[in-house]
Design a protein around this motif. Structure first.
Motif, PDB file in Angstrom:
ATOM      1  N   ALA A   1       9.838   2.186  79.585  1.00  0.00           N
ATOM      2  CA  ALA A   1       9.963   0.918  80.565  1.00  0.00           C
ATOM      3  C   ALA A   1      11.210   1.203  81.508  1.00  0.00           C
ATOM      4  N   ASP A   2      11.896   2.175  81.023  1.00  0.00           N
ATOM      5  CA  ASP A   2      13.319   2.605  81.800  1.00  0.00           C
ATOM      6  C   ASP A   2      13.158   3.951  82.393  1.00  0.00           C
ATOM      7  N   PHE A   3      12.186   4.710  81.801  1.00  0.00           N
ATOM      8  CA  PHE A   3      12.267   5.953  82.399  1.00  0.00           C
ATOM      9  C   PHE A   3      10.661   6.414  82.765  1.00  0.00           C
ATOM     10  N   ASN A   4      10.232   7.550  83.195  1.00  0.00           N
ATOM     11  CA  ASN A   4       8.935   8.006  83.656  1.00  0.00           C
ATOM     12  C   ASN A   4       8.451   8.809  82.223  1.00  0.00           C
ATOM     13  N   LEU A   5       7.373   8.940  82.063  1.00  0.00           N
ATOM     14  CA  LEU A   5       6.899   9.550  81.002  1.00  0.00           C
ATOM     15  C   LEU A   5       7.193  11.020  80.516  1.00  0.00           C
ATOM     16  N   PHE A   6       7.644  11.754  81.731  1.00  0.00           N
ATOM     17  CA  PHE A   6       8.270  12.983  81.543  1.00  0.00           C
ATOM     18  C   PHE A   6       9.662  12.973  80.914  1.00  0.00           C
ATOM     19  N   GLU A   7      10.293  12.009  81.798  1.00  0.00           N
ATOM     20  CA  GLU A   7      11.488  11.885  81.111  1.00  0.00           C
ATOM     21  C   GLU A   7      11.786  11.541  79.761  1.00  0.00           C
ATOM     22  N   VAL A   8      10.867  10.486  79.294  1.00  0.00           N
ATOM     23  CA  VAL A   8      10.896  10.070  78.057  1.00  0.00           C
ATOM     24  C   VAL A   8      10.530  11.260  77.119  1.00  0.00           C
ATOM     25  N   SER A   9       9.695  12.105  77.404  1.00  0.00           N
ATOM     26  CA  SER A   9       9.150  13.133  76.598  1.00  0.00           C
ATOM     27  C   SER A   9      10.315  14.121  76.388  1.00  0.00           C
ATOM     28  N   PHE A  10      11.211  14.438  77.783  1.00  0.00           N
ATOM     29  CA  PHE A  10      12.065  15.260  77.682  1.00  0.00           C
ATOM     30  C   PHE A  10      13.258  14.773  76.668  1.00  0.00           C
ATOM     31  N   LEU A  11      13.460  13.542  76.806  1.00  0.00           N
ATOM     32  CA  LEU A  11      14.643  13.002  76.069  1.00  0.00           C
ATOM     33  C   LEU A  11      14.566  13.257  74.630  1.00  0.00           C
ATOM     34  N   VAL A  12      13.253  12.521  74.321  1.00  0.00           N
ATOM     35  CA  VAL A  12      12.832  12.559  72.682  1.00  0.00           C
ATOM     36  C   VAL A  12      13.017  14.281  72.087  1.00  0.00           C
ATOM     37  N   HIS A  13      12.346  15.120  72.912  1.00  0.00           N
ATOM     38  CA  HIS A  13      12.376  16.499  72.505  1.00  0.00           C
ATOM     39  C   HIS A  13      13.625  17.218  72.625  1.00  0.00           C
ATOM     40  N   LEU A  14      14.676  16.659  73.765  1.00  0.00           N
ATOM     41  CA  LEU A  14      15.959  17.287  73.841  1.00  0.00           C
ATOM     42  C   LEU A  14      16.687  16.798  72.529  1.00  0.00           C
TER      43      LEU A  14
ATOM     44  N   VAL B   1       1.399  24.030  69.732  1.00  0.00           N
ATOM     45  CA  VAL B   1       1.760  22.674  69.077  1.00  0.00           C
ATOM     46  C   VAL B   1       2.891  21.955  70.033  1.00  0.00           C
ATOM     47  N   GLY B   2       3.613  22.765  70.830  1.00  0.00           N
ATOM     48  CA  GLY B   2       4.690  22.147  71.512  1.00  0.00           C
ATOM     49  C   GLY B   2       3.973  21.255  72.644  1.00  0.00           C
ATOM     50  N   PHE B   3       2.856  21.859  73.154  1.00  0.00           N
ATOM     51  CA  PHE B   3       2.244  21.227  74.291  1.00  0.00           C
ATOM     52  C   PHE B   3       1.578  19.780  73.724  1.00  0.00           C
ATOM     53  N   MET B   4       1.072  19.921  72.485  1.00  0.00           N
ATOM     54  CA  MET B   4       0.663  18.942  71.778  1.00  0.00           C
ATOM     55  C   MET B   4       1.776  17.735  71.510  1.00  0.00           C
ATOM     56  N   GLY B   5       2.801  18.150  71.131  1.00  0.00           N
ATOM     57  CA  GLY B   5       3.913  17.485  70.888  1.00  0.00           C
ATOM     58  C   GLY B   5       4.281  16.460  72.162  1.00  0.00           C
ATOM     59  N   VAL B   6       4.507  17.206  73.421  1.00  0.00           N
ATOM     60  CA  VAL B   6       4.435  16.481  74.478  1.00  0.00           C
ATOM     61  C   VAL B   6       3.523  15.587  75.006  1.00  0.00           C
ATOM     62  N   ALA B   7       2.356  15.727  74.491  1.00  0.00           N
ATOM     63  CA  ALA B   7       1.168  15.140  75.105  1.00  0.00           C
ATOM     64  C   ALA B   7       1.216  13.842  74.153  1.00  0.00           C
ATOM     65  N   ILE B   8       1.695  14.049  72.844  1.00  0.00           N
ATOM     66  CA  ILE B   8       1.444  12.722  72.012  1.00  0.00           C
ATOM     67  C   ILE B   8       2.565  11.941  72.334  1.00  0.00           C
ATOM     68  N   ILE B   9       3.768  12.391  72.802  1.00  0.00           N
ATOM     69  CA  ILE B   9       4.903  11.668  73.185  1.00  0.00           C
ATOM     70  C   ILE B   9       4.659  10.551  74.622  1.00  0.00           C
ATOM     71  N   VAL B  10       4.145  11.520  75.311  1.00  0.00           N
ATOM     72  CA  VAL B  10       3.534  10.804  76.759  1.00  0.00           C
ATOM     73  C   VAL B  10       2.266   9.831  76.660  1.00  0.00           C
ATOM     74  N   MET B  11       1.492  10.209  75.758  1.00  0.00           N
ATOM     75  CA  MET B  11       0.354   9.184  75.683  1.00  0.00           C
ATOM     76  C   MET B  11       0.593   7.994  74.871  1.00  0.00           C
ATOM     77  N   THR B  12       1.326   8.172  73.635  1.00  0.00           N
ATOM     78  CA  THR B  12       1.790   7.088  72.881  1.00  0.00           C
ATOM     79  C   THR B  12       2.632   6.059  73.674  1.00  0.00           C
ATOM     80  N   SER B  13       3.479   6.593  74.246  1.00  0.00           N
ATOM     81  CA  SER B  13       4.543   5.838  75.175  1.00  0.00           C
ATOM     82  C   SER B  13       3.881   5.005  76.236  1.00  0.00           C
ATOM     83  N   LEU B  14       3.013   5.498  76.876  1.00  0.00           N
ATOM     84  CA  LEU B  14       2.108   4.996  77.673  1.00  0.00           C
ATOM     85  C   LEU B  14       1.205   3.719  77.216  1.00  0.00           C
ATOM     86  N   SER B  15       0.639   4.259  76.173  1.00  0.00           N
ATOM     87  CA  SER B  15      -0.324   3.194  75.614  1.00  0.00           C
ATOM     88  C   SER B  15       0.506   2.285  74.983  1.00  0.00           C
ATOM     89  N   THR B  16       1.697   2.228  74.318  1.00  0.00           N
ATOM     90  CA  THR B  16       2.471   1.234  73.733  1.00  0.00           C
ATOM     91  C   THR B  16       2.826   0.330  75.042  1.00  0.00           C
TER      92      THR B  16
END
Length: 140
Positions: A25-38, A68-83
């Motif tokens: 709700a506060d960041f775009n999906l790429f920023e969300v994934s970056f923050l989570v992984h960072l 698996v790194g690509f999958m992790g990013v995809a999971i974070i992005v897709m579940t964040s968007l879906s939620t």
């Protein structure tokens, strides 16, 4: 102990999906994934230095494993968007249903060096219950 840890992991996953949806709700999906992984990477590096006190080795596994790194990013992005659109519970139910199907295929063929656990028709009722629960959540 392993089952307890898996239960804790499942609770954390449900909370993580909800929090990722909030972040979206506060960041775009790429920023969300970056923050989570960072944040995860910083915590893992700190834990590795404090607990293991060993040098971290990141090479040596088969090349396909690093996907698996690509999958992790995809999971974070897709579940964040879906939620943000369908809520945390329905996101988790859809995700878990797909995970069970994917895992059953991996087990059946023994991919990625997991122990082979052939699909048995005795599992069909369990999959039917899960699918019924999914449908009830979607259409209720």
């Amino acid at each position: 102990m392993n089952f307890f840890l898996l239960l804790v992991s499942g609770i954390c996953l449900g909370l993580m999906v909800s929090l990722n949806g909030r972040l979206a709700a506060d960041f775009n999906l790429f920023e969300v994934s970056f923050l989570v992984h960072l944040i995860g990477a910083v915590m893992l590096l700190a834990a590795a230095k404090l607990i293991q006190k060993e040098k971290i080795q990141l090479l040596g596994a088969p090349r396909y494993v690093y996907f698996v790194g690509f999958m992790g990013v995809a999971i974070i992005v897709m579940t964040s968007l879906s939620t943000t659109y369908i809520g945390a519970a329905l996101t988790m139910v859809l995700s878990i249903t797909a995970q069970l199907v994917g895992s059953a295929v991996v087990d059946h063929f023994g991919w990625f060096r997991v122990p082979i656990n052939k699909f048995s028709w005795r599992r069909v009722p369990a999959f039917a219950v899960i699918l019924t629960g999914l449908l009830l959540m979607i259409f209720s």
